[in-house]
Design a protein around this motif. Structure first.
Motif, mmCIF file in Angstrom:
data_model
loop_
_atom_site.group_PDB
_atom_site.id
_atom_site.type_symbol
_atom_site.label_atom_id
_atom_site.label_comp_id
_atom_site.label_asym_id
_atom_site.label_seq_id
_atom_site.Cartn_x
_atom_site.Cartn_y
_atom_site.Cartn_z
ATOM 1 N N MET A 197 71.704 -22.288 44.046
ATOM 2 C CA MET A 197 71.528 -23.611 44.241
ATOM 3 C C MET A 197 69.949 -24.167 44.643
ATOM 4 O O MET A 197 69.470 -23.475 45.462
ATOM 5 N N PRO A 198 69.699 -25.142 44.002
ATOM 6 C CA PRO A 198 68.136 -25.460 44.228
ATOM 7 C C PRO A 198 68.023 -26.142 45.541
ATOM 8 O O PRO A 198 68.870 -26.534 46.247
ATOM 9 N N ILE A 199 66.576 -25.620 46.045
ATOM 10 C CA ILE A 199 66.139 -26.211 47.583
ATOM 11 C C ILE A 199 66.288 -27.577 47.544
ATOM 12 O O ILE A 199 65.881 -28.350 46.725
ATOM 13 N N ALA A 200 66.816 -28.220 48.711
ATOM 14 C CA ALA A 200 66.778 -29.458 48.679
ATOM 15 C C ALA A 200 65.303 -30.210 49.143
ATOM 16 O O ALA A 200 64.608 -29.619 49.995
ATOM 17 N N ALA A 201 64.958 -31.264 48.639
ATOM 18 C CA ALA A 201 63.991 -32.034 49.028
ATOM 19 C C ALA A 201 63.954 -32.239 50.706
ATOM 20 O O ALA A 201 65.153 -32.487 51.277
ATOM 21 N N GLY A 202 62.862 -31.940 51.448
ATOM 22 C CA GLY A 202 62.783 -32.143 52.859
ATOM 23 C C GLY A 202 62.970 -30.625 53.599
ATOM 24 O O GLY A 202 62.712 -30.809 54.779
ATOM 25 N N SER A 203 63.272 -29.878 52.775
ATOM 26 C CA SER A 203 63.408 -28.352 53.506
ATOM 27 C C SER A 203 61.911 -27.714 53.581
ATOM 28 O O SER A 203 61.191 -28.099 52.883
ATOM 29 N N PRO A 204 61.840 -27.053 54.890
ATOM 30 C CA PRO A 204 60.560 -26.374 55.041
ATOM 31 C C PRO A 204 60.418 -25.293 53.794
ATOM 32 O O PRO A 204 61.355 -24.839 53.198
ATOM 33 N N VAL A 205 59.360 -25.081 53.407
ATOM 34 C CA VAL A 205 58.842 -24.085 52.379
ATOM 35 C C VAL A 205 59.261 -22.656 52.905
ATOM 36 O O VAL A 205 58.873 -22.414 53.927
ATOM 37 N N PRO A 206 60.130 -22.065 52.122
ATOM 38 C CA PRO A 206 60.348 -20.794 52.393
ATOM 39 C C PRO A 206 59.202 -19.725 52.686
ATOM 40 O O PRO A 206 58.225 -20.001 51.978
ATOM 41 N N GLU A 207 59.253 -18.720 53.329
ATOM 42 C CA GLU A 207 58.273 -17.878 53.634
ATOM 43 C C GLU A 207 58.009 -17.073 52.221
ATOM 44 O O GLU A 207 59.079 -16.506 51.827
ATOM 45 N N PHE A 208 56.927 -16.787 51.928
ATOM 46 C CA PHE A 208 56.491 -15.813 50.927
ATOM 47 C C PHE A 208 54.916 -15.643 51.020
ATOM 48 O O PHE A 208 54.089 -16.419 51.528
ATOM 49 N N ARG A 209 54.816 -14.499 50.306
ATOM 50 C CA ARG A 209 53.072 -14.128 50.352
ATOM 51 C C ARG A 209 52.948 -13.459 48.829
ATOM 52 O O ARG A 209 53.614 -12.434 48.521
ATOM 53 N N LEU A 210 52.034 -14.134 48.132
ATOM 54 C CA LEU A 210 51.443 -13.644 46.829
ATOM 55 C C LEU A 210 50.035 -13.468 46.605
ATOM 56 O O LEU A 210 49.296 -14.232 47.275
ATOM 57 N N GLN A 211 49.483 -12.393 46.070
ATOM 58 C CA GLN A 211 48.133 -12.169 46.037
ATOM 59 C C GLN A 211 47.808 -12.775 44.471
ATOM 60 O O GLN A 211 48.435 -12.328 43.505
ATOM 61 N N ALA A 212 46.749 -13.572 44.572
ATOM 62 C CA ALA A 212 46.188 -14.542 43.198
ATOM 63 C C ALA A 212 45.542 -13.130 42.516
ATOM 64 O O ALA A 212 44.751 -12.546 42.873
ATOM 65 N N ALA A 213 45.686 -13.076 41.210
ATOM 66 C CA ALA A 213 45.227 -12.431 40.099
ATOM 67 C C ALA A 213 43.567 -12.462 40.195
ATOM 68 O O ALA A 213 43.220 -13.671 40.264
ATOM 69 N N VAL A 214 42.911 -11.411 39.915
ATOM 70 C CA VAL A 214 41.425 -11.339 39.945
ATOM 71 C C VAL A 214 40.801 -11.657 41.444
ATOM 72 O O VAL A 214 40.004 -11.048 41.710
ATOM 73 N N SER A 215 41.169 -13.049 41.771
ATOM 74 C CA SER A 215 40.421 -13.615 42.822
ATOM 75 C C SER A 215 40.610 -12.666 44.085
ATOM 76 O O SER A 215 40.098 -12.800 45.423
ATOM 77 N N GLY A 216 42.136 -12.435 44.350
ATOM 78 C CA GLY A 216 42.708 -12.026 45.403
ATOM 79 C C GLY A 216 43.117 -12.572 46.441
ATOM 80 O O GLY A 216 43.409 -12.466 47.483
ATOM 81 N N ARG A 217 42.943 -13.923 46.334
ATOM 82 C CA ARG A 217 43.295 -14.927 47.449
ATOM 83 C C ARG A 217 44.743 -14.875 47.764
ATOM 84 O O ARG A 217 45.633 -14.813 46.800
ATOM 85 N N GLU A 218 45.312 -14.816 48.870
ATOM 86 C CA GLU A 218 46.635 -14.525 49.376
ATOM 87 C C GLU A 218 47.149 -16.231 49.174
ATOM 88 O O GLU A 218 46.236 -17.034 49.939
ATOM 89 N N VAL A 219 48.291 -16.356 48.773
ATOM 90 C CA VAL A 219 49.019 -17.750 48.829
ATOM 91 C C VAL A 219 50.281 -17.435 49.386
ATOM 92 O O VAL A 219 51.136 -16.728 49.170
ATOM 93 N N SER A 220 50.175 -18.307 50.528
ATOM 94 C CA SER A 220 51.671 -18.508 51.367
ATOM 95 C C SER A 220 51.528 -19.929 51.928
ATOM 96 O O SER A 220 51.184 -20.789 51.834
ATOM 97 N N PRO A 221 52.905 -20.333 52.501
ATOM 98 C CA PRO A 221 53.115 -21.324 53.042
ATOM 99 C C PRO A 221 52.034 -22.046 54.051
ATOM 100 O O PRO A 221 51.530 -23.053 54.158
ATOM 101 N N ALA A 222 51.625 -21.042 54.778
ATOM 102 C CA ALA A 222 50.523 -21.023 55.844
ATOM 103 C C ALA A 222 49.305 -21.518 55.070
ATOM 104 O O ALA A 222 48.412 -22.547 55.481
ATOM 105 N N MET A 223 48.853 -20.938 53.781
ATOM 106 C CA MET A 223 47.748 -21.469 53.289
ATOM 107 C C MET A 223 47.825 -22.669 52.520
ATOM 108 O O MET A 223 46.657 -23.559 52.606
#
Length: 161
Positions: A1-27
């Motif tokens: 089921m697709p996430i509903a508009a207005g929902s908080p962004v779920p927690e995740f962490r991924l590292q960007a290729a090459v630059s190594g920057r971490e992307v997360s809801p906090a970022m």
């Protein structure tokens, strides 16, 4: 089921290729963002979405991050995928450096390899390799909407407003 508009962004962490920057809801907090959820079979989606979003929002006010489902690229194919991602990053970074001298390409080229396909399902997208989707996130850290199917660039810009 697709996430509903207005929902908080779920927690995740991924590292960007090459630059190594971490992307997360906090970022992403305090910024508007478009997550392009796609895979190898739907690799045209980021180009379409990126062009449409940058045409309407050329400055740094909107982050576009490509969450690349690479679950099927394990084992011996992982090195091939990593080399292709690096090549894609370098090509895109070169174009940015040409068009916008002084701008850090790492701010605009966010390719986020997701080797386990862990992120897309958090938003209700089971298989982003079969069908790409976009998630638009508001500066308040909440989901503004999710869209899949054709014309993702138009759908993303409409959700951004």
């Amino acid at each position: 089921m697709p996430i509903a508009a207005g929902s908080p962004v779920p927690e995740f962490r991924l590292q960007a290729a090459v630059s190594g920057r971490e992307v997360s809801p906090a970022m992403l907090k305090g910024k508007r963002a478009v997550l392009v959820l796609h895979g190898v079979k739907t690799q045209e989606a980021p180009k379409e979405v990126g062009k449409a979003v940058r045409a309407k929002h050329p400055g740094p006010d909107v982050i576009v991050a490509n969450v690349l489902n690479l679950k099927t690229m394990g084992g011996m194919w992982k090195r091939v995928a990593e080399a292709q991602i690096k090549s894609t990053y370098e090509r895109m970074a070169g174009r940015i450096t040409e068009k916008e001298p002084g701008r850090d390409p790492a701010d605009l080229v966010l390719i986020l390899p997701d080797w386990d396909n862990a992120v897309a399902p958090l938003f209700g997208v089971a298989d982003s390799d079969a069908e790409a989707a976009v998630v638009v996130i508001g500066a308040d850290g909440k989901v503004k909407g999710l869209a899949s199917g054709k014309d993702l660039g138009e759908k993303a810009t409409a959700l951004l407003g």
